[in-house]
Each structure stands twice: as C-alpha cells, then as structure tokens.
Design a protein around this motif. Structure first.
Motif, PDB file in Angstrom:
ATOM      1  N   LEU A  21      13.065  -4.610 -16.014  1.00  0.00           N
ATOM      2  CA  LEU A  21      12.658  -4.357 -17.391  1.00  0.00           C
ATOM      3  C   LEU A  21      13.643  -4.974 -18.382  1.00  0.00           C
ATOM      4  O   LEU A  21      13.236  -5.518 -19.412  1.00  0.00           O
ATOM      5  N   SER A  22      14.927  -4.897 -18.077  1.00  0.00           N
ATOM      6  CA  SER A  22      15.931  -5.497 -18.951  1.00  0.00           C
ATOM      7  C   SER A  22      15.753  -7.009 -19.019  1.00  0.00           C
ATOM      8  O   SER A  22      15.834  -7.600 -20.093  1.00  0.00           O
ATOM      9  N   ALA A  23      15.524  -7.630 -17.881  1.00  0.00           N
ATOM     10  CA  ALA A  23      15.318  -9.078 -17.863  1.00  0.00           C
ATOM     11  C   ALA A  23      14.058  -9.452 -18.651  1.00  0.00           C
ATOM     12  O   ALA A  23      14.051 -10.425 -19.402  1.00  0.00           O
ATOM     13  N   ARG A  24      12.986  -8.666 -18.495  1.00  0.00           N
ATOM     14  CA  ARG A  24      11.750  -8.939 -19.235  1.00  0.00           C
ATOM     15  C   ARG A  24      11.979  -8.774 -20.738  1.00  0.00           C
ATOM     16  O   ARG A  24      11.496  -9.566 -21.533  1.00  0.00           O
ATOM     17  N   PHE A  25      12.731  -7.741 -21.131  1.00  0.00           N
ATOM     18  CA  PHE A  25      13.026  -7.505 -22.543  1.00  0.00           C
ATOM     19  C   PHE A  25      13.844  -8.661 -23.122  1.00  0.00           C
ATOM     20  O   PHE A  25      13.566  -9.140 -24.217  1.00  0.00           O
ATOM     21  N   ILE A  26      14.836  -9.126 -22.380  1.00  0.00           N
ATOM     22  CA  ILE A  26      15.679 -10.232 -22.843  1.00  0.00           C
ATOM     23  C   ILE A  26      14.849 -11.495 -23.001  1.00  0.00           C
ATOM     24  O   ILE A  26      14.994 -12.233 -23.987  1.00  0.00           O
ATOM     25  N   ARG A  27      13.937 -11.757 -22.050  1.00  0.00           N
ATOM     26  CA  ARG A  27      13.068 -12.940 -22.171  1.00  0.00           C
ATOM     27  C   ARG A  27      12.159 -12.827 -23.387  1.00  0.00           C
ATOM     28  O   ARG A  27      11.920 -13.801 -24.089  1.00  0.00           O
ATOM     29  N   ALA A  28      11.633 -11.626 -23.664  1.00  0.00           N
ATOM     30  CA  ALA A  28      10.753 -11.429 -24.820  1.00  0.00           C
ATOM     31  C   ALA A  28      11.513 -11.634 -26.124  1.00  0.00           C
ATOM     32  O   ALA A  28      11.006 -12.272 -27.056  1.00  0.00           O
ATOM     33  N   VAL A  29      12.738 -11.117 -26.201  1.00  0.00           N
ATOM     34  CA  VAL A  29      13.542 -11.288 -27.410  1.00  0.00           C
ATOM     35  C   VAL A  29      13.892 -12.762 -27.602  1.00  0.00           C
ATOM     36  O   VAL A  29      13.806 -13.297 -28.717  1.00  0.00           O
ATOM     37  N   ALA A  30      14.263 -13.442 -26.535  1.00  0.00           N
ATOM     38  CA  ALA A  30      14.599 -14.861 -26.636  1.00  0.00           C
ATOM     39  C   ALA A  30      13.381 -15.675 -27.061  1.00  0.00           C
ATOM     40  O   ALA A  30      13.485 -16.592 -27.883  1.00  0.00           O
ATOM     41  N   SER A  31      12.221 -15.351 -26.519  1.00  0.00           N
ATOM     42  CA  SER A  31      11.000 -16.060 -26.883  1.00  0.00           C
ATOM     43  C   SER A  31      10.662 -15.859 -28.352  1.00  0.00           C
ATOM     44  O   SER A  31      10.294 -16.798 -29.061  1.00  0.00           O
ATOM     45  N   THR A  32      10.804 -14.632 -28.835  1.00  0.00           N
ATOM     46  CA  THR A  32      10.535 -14.336 -30.244  1.00  0.00           C
ATOM     47  C   THR A  32      11.535 -15.054 -31.137  1.00  0.00           C
ATOM     48  O   THR A  32      11.169 -15.598 -32.177  1.00  0.00           O
ATOM     49  N   ALA A  33      12.796 -15.062 -30.748  1.00  0.00           N
ATOM     50  CA  ALA A  33      13.820 -15.742 -31.538  1.00  0.00           C
ATOM     51  C   ALA A  33      13.543 -17.237 -31.596  1.00  0.00           C
ATOM     52  O   ALA A  33      13.678 -17.863 -32.658  1.00  0.00           O
ATOM     53  N   LEU A  34      13.133 -17.832 -30.478  1.00  0.00           N
ATOM     54  CA  LEU A  34      12.817 -19.256 -30.473  1.00  0.00           C
ATOM     55  C   LEU A  34      11.591 -19.555 -31.333  1.00  0.00           C
ATOM     56  O   LEU A  34      11.526 -20.596 -31.986  1.00  0.00           O
ATOM     57  N   ALA A  35      10.633 -18.656 -31.361  1.00  0.00           N
ATOM     58  CA  ALA A  35       9.447 -18.862 -32.182  1.00  0.00           C
ATOM     59  C   ALA A  35       9.785 -18.783 -33.667  1.00  0.00           C
ATOM     60  O   ALA A  35       9.109 -19.390 -34.495  1.00  0.00           O
ATOM     61  N   ALA A  36      10.825 -18.039 -34.033  1.00  0.00           N
ATOM     62  CA  ALA A  36      11.215 -17.888 -35.435  1.00  0.00           C
ATOM     63  C   ALA A  36      12.067 -19.047 -35.932  1.00  0.00           C
ATOM     64  O   ALA A  36      12.241 -19.199 -37.142  1.00  0.00           O
ATOM     65  N   PRO A  38      11.586 -22.395 -36.232  1.00  0.00           N
ATOM     66  CA  PRO A  38      10.996 -23.311 -37.218  1.00  0.00           C
ATOM     67  C   PRO A  38      10.818 -22.670 -38.596  1.00  0.00           C
ATOM     68  O   PRO A  38      11.047 -23.324 -39.620  1.00  0.00           O
ATOM     69  N   THR A  39      10.455 -21.404 -38.646  1.00  0.00           N
ATOM     70  CA  THR A  39      10.281 -20.725 -39.929  1.00  0.00           C
ATOM     71  C   THR A  39      11.606 -20.601 -40.662  1.00  0.00           C
ATOM     72  O   THR A  39      11.697 -20.884 -41.859  1.00  0.00           O
ATOM     73  N   VAL A  40      12.630 -20.190 -39.946  1.00  0.00           N
ATOM     74  CA  VAL A  40      13.951 -20.048 -40.562  1.00  0.00           C
ATOM     75  C   VAL A  40      14.466 -21.412 -41.004  1.00  0.00           C
ATOM     76  O   VAL A  40      15.035 -21.550 -42.099  1.00  0.00           O
ATOM     77  N   ALA A  41      14.253 -22.437 -40.192  1.00  0.00           N
ATOM     78  CA  ALA A  41      14.687 -23.786 -40.560  1.00  0.00           C
ATOM     79  C   ALA A  41      13.954 -24.266 -41.816  1.00  0.00           C
ATOM     80  O   ALA A  41      14.567 -24.887 -42.697  1.00  0.00           O
ATOM     81  N   ALA A  42      12.665 -23.979 -41.920  1.00  0.00           N
ATOM     82  CA  ALA A  42      11.911 -24.376 -43.110  1.00  0.00           C
ATOM     83  C   ALA A  42      12.413 -23.658 -44.355  1.00  0.00           C
ATOM     84  O   ALA A  42      12.557 -24.265 -45.429  1.00  0.00           O
ATOM     85  N   LEU A  43      12.708 -22.351 -44.223  1.00  0.00           N
ATOM     86  CA  LEU A  43      13.229 -21.601 -45.368  1.00  0.00           C
ATOM     87  C   LEU A  43      14.595 -22.123 -45.804  1.00  0.00           C
ATOM     88  O   LEU A  43      14.859 -22.277 -46.997  1.00  0.00           O
ATOM     89  N   LEU A  44      15.456 -22.390 -44.845  1.00  0.00           N
ATOM     90  CA  LEU A  44      16.787 -22.909 -45.182  1.00  0.00           C
ATOM     91  C   LEU A  44      16.700 -24.303 -45.796  1.00  0.00           C
ATOM     92  O   LEU A  44      17.444 -24.623 -46.728  1.00  0.00           O
ATOM     93  N   THR A  45      15.800 -25.135 -45.297  1.00  0.00           N
ATOM     94  CA  THR A  45      15.616 -26.470 -45.859  1.00  0.00           C
ATOM     95  C   THR A  45      15.100 -26.382 -47.290  1.00  0.00           C
ATOM     96  O   THR A  45      15.580 -27.101 -48.180  1.00  0.00           O
TER      97      THR A  45
END
Length: 176
Positions: A21-36, A38-45
C-alpha cells in the motif's frame, strides 16, 4: 522465548500489505506531481513574462506583484470580488472545454454568456413574487438553459447543415 516469525505468519503478511500500500501510495503521489508539472511551469512562465512586461514599462515587478496578490486575495472582500470576476471567465472556458470533449471547437461562448445573463436578469421582472432563494435557483436555471440553447444552436448547425461549428459559434456570439 518466542519463536521467530516465518513468512506465513499474520504479522509478516500485515507488513507485506502495508509495504504494498505504501508503494502504491508513493506511485500515486509521484504520478499526480508529474501531472502537475506542466501547469506549474505554465503559471511560472506567465508570472515571469508579466514581471518582464512590468520591468520593460518601468514598473518594479518586486513592488507590483505583492500589491496585485494583496488586491486579489488580501481580504474577504477582495477574494469575493476576484471570484465574482473570475466566474464568467470560467463559465466561458467550460463552454469551450465541454464541446471539445466531443470533438467540437466552439469558441463563441461570450454570446451564450450574454444571453444567459439576459435570461437570468429577466426572471425577477417576470416573476417578482418569487422568494429570494427560489428566485436565485430559477434565475440560474434560466441562464443555463438560455446559454445552453444558444451554444446548442452551433452544434445543431454542424449536425444538420454541416456548418463549421467554430465559425457558427463566433457568428452566433456576435449576434448574441
């Protein structure tokens, strides 16, 4: 003395489940962070480009940006005002995003917004005896129906006559 826990003991199985479960949670958090990213990069740009624009016009970005943030979010009144001004922009963005999921390019949402606002504004004149809470619901419904029908006209023209929905939505926006 207690015997050592083997791989089949309940304690070991519980540890295995927790690790999975911990490994699955870490993968989900990493996936969500990676998906964010481009949005964060666009806002900063956008923020960087705005700061450069301010500096090019002779205004200190270091002084202006905190004032802009304070003006938009510094008090409950400022925050409510920001939301009030952002709502039409979000609604017209929704008017683009929803048809895009169906493969349509509708970019004339301003006409639908104007007609929806007109329909919502007419409700109190036509039904002055409505209770305030019910009046708000009826006004919102009237606005949604009018705006939806106006954008639906562009979809109907596409479906029935083969008219390009981008052009028809822009022309309908001008008429609206």
């Amino acid at each position: 003395m207690t015997p050592p826990a083997d791989a089949g003991s309940p304690a070991q199985r519980s540890d295995d489940v927790t690790a999975a479960l911990s490994a699955r949670f870490i993968r989900a958090v990493a996936s969500t962070a990676l998906a964010a990213v481009p949005t964060v990069a666009a806002l900063l740009t956008a923020l960087l480009m705005f700061a450069l624009f301010l500096e090019a016009n002779g205004t200190s970005a270091a002084e202006a940006l905190p004032l802009i943030i304070k003006g938009a979010f510094g008090s409950s009144f400022a925050f409510a005002n920001t939301l009030q001004r952002a709502a039409p922009l979000m609604l017209t963005a929704l008017c683009v995003a929803l048809p895009a999921r169906a493969g349509l390019v509708i970019i004339g949402g301003e006409g639908a917004l104007a007609l929806g606002a007109l329909a919502a504004g007419v409700v109190p004149a036509l039904l002055p005896q409505l209770a305030p809470a019910l009046g708000v619901i009826v006004m919102g419904s009237a606005g949604m129906i009018a705006g939806g029908l106006w954008i639906g006209a562009a979809g109907a023209l596409r479906q029935r006559r083969g008219v390009n929905e981008t052009i028809s939505s822009l022309l309908l926006s001008y008429i609206g």
